[in-house]
Design a protein around this motif. Structure first.
Motif, PDB file in Angstrom:
ATOM      1  N   ILE A 373       0.684  -1.609  -0.029  1.00 24.68           N
ATOM      2  CA  ILE A 373       0.096   0.150  -0.342  1.00 24.68           C
ATOM      3  C   ILE A 373       0.880   1.372   0.149  1.00 24.68           C
ATOM      4  O   ILE A 373       1.387   1.415   0.927  1.00 24.68           O
ATOM      5  N   PRO A 374       0.411   2.563  -0.509  1.00 21.72           N
ATOM      6  CA  PRO A 374       1.951   3.373  -0.655  1.00 21.72           C
ATOM      7  C   PRO A 374       1.137   4.203   0.301  1.00 21.72           C
ATOM      8  O   PRO A 374       0.306   3.631   1.289  1.00 21.72           O
ATOM      9  N   HIS A 375       2.458   5.120   0.481  1.00 20.22           N
ATOM     10  CA  HIS A 375       1.750   5.319   2.112  1.00 20.22           C
ATOM     11  C   HIS A 375       1.147   6.975   1.935  1.00 20.22           C
ATOM     12  O   HIS A 375       0.100   6.729   3.222  1.00 20.22           O
ATOM     13  N   TYR A 395       7.612  -1.882   6.915  1.00 21.34           N
ATOM     14  CA  TYR A 395       7.500  -0.547   5.740  1.00 21.34           C
ATOM     15  C   TYR A 395       8.508  -0.316   4.957  1.00 21.34           C
ATOM     16  O   TYR A 395       9.662  -1.118   5.816  1.00 21.34           O
ATOM     17  N   SER A 396       8.469   0.096   4.423  1.00 19.07           N
ATOM     18  CA  SER A 396       9.735  -0.015   3.501  1.00 19.07           C
ATOM     19  C   SER A 396       9.383   1.578   2.653  1.00 19.07           C
ATOM     20  O   SER A 396       8.228   2.423   2.610  1.00 19.07           O
ATOM     21  N   GLU A 397      10.132   2.117   1.333  1.00 15.76           N
ATOM     22  CA  GLU A 397      10.338   3.373   0.629  1.00 15.76           C
ATOM     23  C   GLU A 397       8.941   2.934   0.116  1.00 15.76           C
ATOM     24  O   GLU A 397       8.459   4.198  -0.012  1.00 15.76           O
ATOM     25  N   VAL A 400       3.488   0.549   2.860  1.00 12.53           N
ATOM     26  CA  VAL A 400       3.973  -0.376   3.882  1.00 12.53           C
ATOM     27  C   VAL A 400       3.274  -1.736   3.106  1.00 12.53           C
ATOM     28  O   VAL A 400       2.125  -1.859   2.773  1.00 12.53           O
ATOM     29  N   LEU A 401       3.639  -2.842   3.674  1.00 10.00           N
ATOM     30  CA  LEU A 401       3.872  -4.408   2.738  1.00 10.00           C
ATOM     31  C   LEU A 401       2.997  -4.722   4.165  1.00 10.00           C
ATOM     32  O   LEU A 401       3.408  -5.261   4.909  1.00 10.00           O
ATOM     33  N   LEU A 402       1.995  -5.118   3.385  1.00 13.23           N
ATOM     34  CA  LEU A 402       1.424  -5.892   4.448  1.00 13.23           C
ATOM     35  C   LEU A 402       1.282  -7.980   4.191  1.00 13.23           C
ATOM     36  O   LEU A 402       0.326  -7.852   2.806  1.00 13.23           O
ATOM     37  N   LYS A 403       0.951  -8.111   5.029  1.00 15.66           N
ATOM     38  CA  LYS A 403       0.672  -9.378   4.594  1.00 15.66           C
ATOM     39  C   LYS A 403      -0.876  -9.743   5.218  1.00 15.66           C
ATOM     40  O   LYS A 403      -0.942 -10.665   6.781  1.00 15.66           O
ATOM     41  N   VAL A 404      -2.060 -10.656   3.956  1.00 18.30           N
ATOM     42  CA  VAL A 404      -2.761 -10.478   4.777  1.00 18.30           C
ATOM     43  C   VAL A 404      -3.681 -11.398   4.150  1.00 18.30           C
ATOM     44  O   VAL A 404      -3.409 -12.449   3.049  1.00 18.30           O
ATOM     45  N   LYS A 405      -4.764 -12.215   5.256  1.00 19.46           N
ATOM     46  CA  LYS A 405      -5.669 -13.445   5.124  1.00 19.46           C
ATOM     47  C   LYS A 405      -6.824 -12.209   4.857  1.00 19.46           C
ATOM     48  O   LYS A 405      -7.798 -11.776   5.452  1.00 19.46           O
ATOM     49  N   LEU A 406      -7.707 -12.490   3.360  1.00 19.77           N
ATOM     50  CA  LEU A 406      -8.672 -11.892   3.553  1.00 19.77           C
ATOM     51  C   LEU A 406     -10.077 -12.100   2.647  1.00 19.77           C
ATOM     52  O   LEU A 406      -9.533 -13.280   1.918  1.00 19.77           O
TER      53      LEU A 406
END
Ligand code: GTP
Ligand code: MG
Length: 419
Positions: A373-375, A395-397, A400-406
């Protein structure tokens, strides 16, 4: 002259199959009729193995010859694929035209193909069938309209025919690739449209197109122009059709109608239609339509599963739809499990229950993935925390990198962030 044919089949003794020879011959008769042939006789022979030179035994071939003479038959159709030399030998003995089940199927496909793509796919399959049979089929080449000479091929002629066909095969493959490229652009657009894709698959004549039309009638703004062709004959559908279905409570999906399968489906055709059937691979859910009123529905179901496996789609989520229950007296006989439902696409029985099932399958499907997800879109992160299970946050440049189950529907909405 009108084609009057005898059908000839071999019952391979000692081989376990899921279809009896009578059923298989019955199916061949349907195919022959669909190809415009009048079937006047049928004959079979029990054998342990094929006779290399003439497929069936000598005595049987003599018998077929005399039937041809006494009944004015000008065509023999064999129930299995013949080699080029078998065709040549048989035509020499029988003195009438000889074709096999595969060429009948190819002929039906050639008659039905309407779009440019379907026509190319069928031509490709025809050429691939022809290539190893050039020796036997010199006499017939002219009929295929592939621009090949009509003389019986001598060695040099054969070589140039072969080269000609190979060149043509390459050419068609190139053109199909171009068409495929266009389709993959369309597919990307669809993926972005955030709507799940449901594909109807199944044996030919099971009622896929009829079911598509019935579901389209449930559309919020029902447009009868969008109905697809459905008819009581093998391979009524040759082109993949896509339609958007918008139902109550904001439930929408893209519905795909596909080419039907059949037992002994020539692998040239599976190959040639693979690109069309690729749509199946990208579907989120398969609705496998089974004609429960057909005596052979178990075999038809297994055949469909086999072709799906060939297409690499065997692990897809699937609903088994047992159709045409209006034609069955004892519906209880159909084995049922949670993934199955009985319907009548034509009468409209149980269609709402089917829609419910489709909805549950789609909504209940949980996906695990990584989203970046972009900042500047922080709002989405807090929403995901509410609606999904966030397993990990990094968090990265770039964002935000999310590992999700949806849930699947949530996943579709966020697909564009997938990494
Ligand atoms: N009695 C009855 N007939 C049905 C039902 N559903 C479909 N049919 C008939 O079955 C025949 C084949 O239907 P299609 O919808 O063309 O079948 P398909 O699976 O699309 O066939 P292909 O395109 O050839 O693969 C048609 O004559 C339909 O009217 C049903 O629920 N009950
Ligand atoms: Mg159809």
């Amino acid at each position: 002259m009108e084609n009057r044919a005898i059908l000839a089949g071999m019952n391979k003794t000692g081989e376990v199959t899921n279809i009896t020879i009578e059923e298989s011959m019955q199916e061949l008769e349907e195919l022959a009729k669909a190809a415009g042939v009048e079937v006047v006789a049928t004959t079979t022979q029990n054998r342990e193995a094929v006779r290399a030179a003439t497929y069936l035994g000598k005595g049987k071939i003599e018998e077929i010859k005399s039937i041809c003479e006494s009944m004015e038959i000008n065509l023999v159709i064999f129930n299995d694929e013949l080699s080029g030399s078998q065709i040549r030998n048989l035509e020499e003995i029988l003195e009438v035209d000889v074709i096999d089940r595969t060429s009948v199927i190819l002929d039906i496909f050639a008659r039905r193909a309407k779009t440019n793509e379907a026509k190319l796919q069928v031509e490709l399959a025809q050429l691939k069938y022809l290539l190893p049979r050039l020796v036997g089929m010199g006499k017939k080449l002219s009929r295929l309209g592939a621009g090949i000479g009509t003389r019986g091929p001598g060695e040099t002629k054969l070589e140039s025919d072969r080269r000609h066909i190979l060149k043509k095969i390459d050419l068609i493959k190139e053109r199909l690739k171009d068409i495929k490229r266009v389709r993959s652009v369309q597919r990307t657009k669809r993926e972005k449209s955030e709507i799940p894709i449901v594909a109807l698959v199944g044996y030919t004549n099971s009622g896929k197109s009829t079911l598509m039309n019935t579901l389209l009638k449930k559309n919020e703004d029902c447009d009868l122009e969008k109905q697809v062709f459905a008819k009581d004959m093998p391979f009524a559908t040759l082109e993949v059709s896509l339609r958007r279905v918008d139902l109550e409570e904001n439930f929408s999906f893209i519905l795909i109608d596909t080419v039907g399968f059949i037992s002994k489906l020539p692998h040239y055709l599976v190959e040639a239609f693979k690109s069309t059937l690729e749509e199946v691979k990208y579907a989120d859910l398969l609705v496998h339509v089974i004609d429960a009123s057909n005596e052979n529905y178990v075999m038809q179901k297994e055949t469909t599963n086999k072709v799906l496996a060939e297409l690499g789609a065997e692990d897809k989520r699937k609903i088994h739809v047992f159709n045409k229950i209006d034609k069955i007296e004892d519906v209880c006989e159909i084995p049922r499990d949670e993934q199955s439902i009985n319907i009548s696409a034509q009468v409209g029985t149980n269609i709402d229950a089917l829609i419910d099932k489709i909805r549950k399958e789609i909504e209940g499907n949980v996906v695990e993935t990584n989203l970046l997800i972009p900042h500047n879109e922080g709002g989405i992160i807090s929403k995901l925390h509410e609606e999904a299970f966030v397993k990990e946050t990094t968090y990265s440049e770039e964002g935000v990198l999310l590992k999700v189950k949806l849930k699947y529907l949530e996943y579709v909405k966020h697909k564009k962030y997938e990494t």
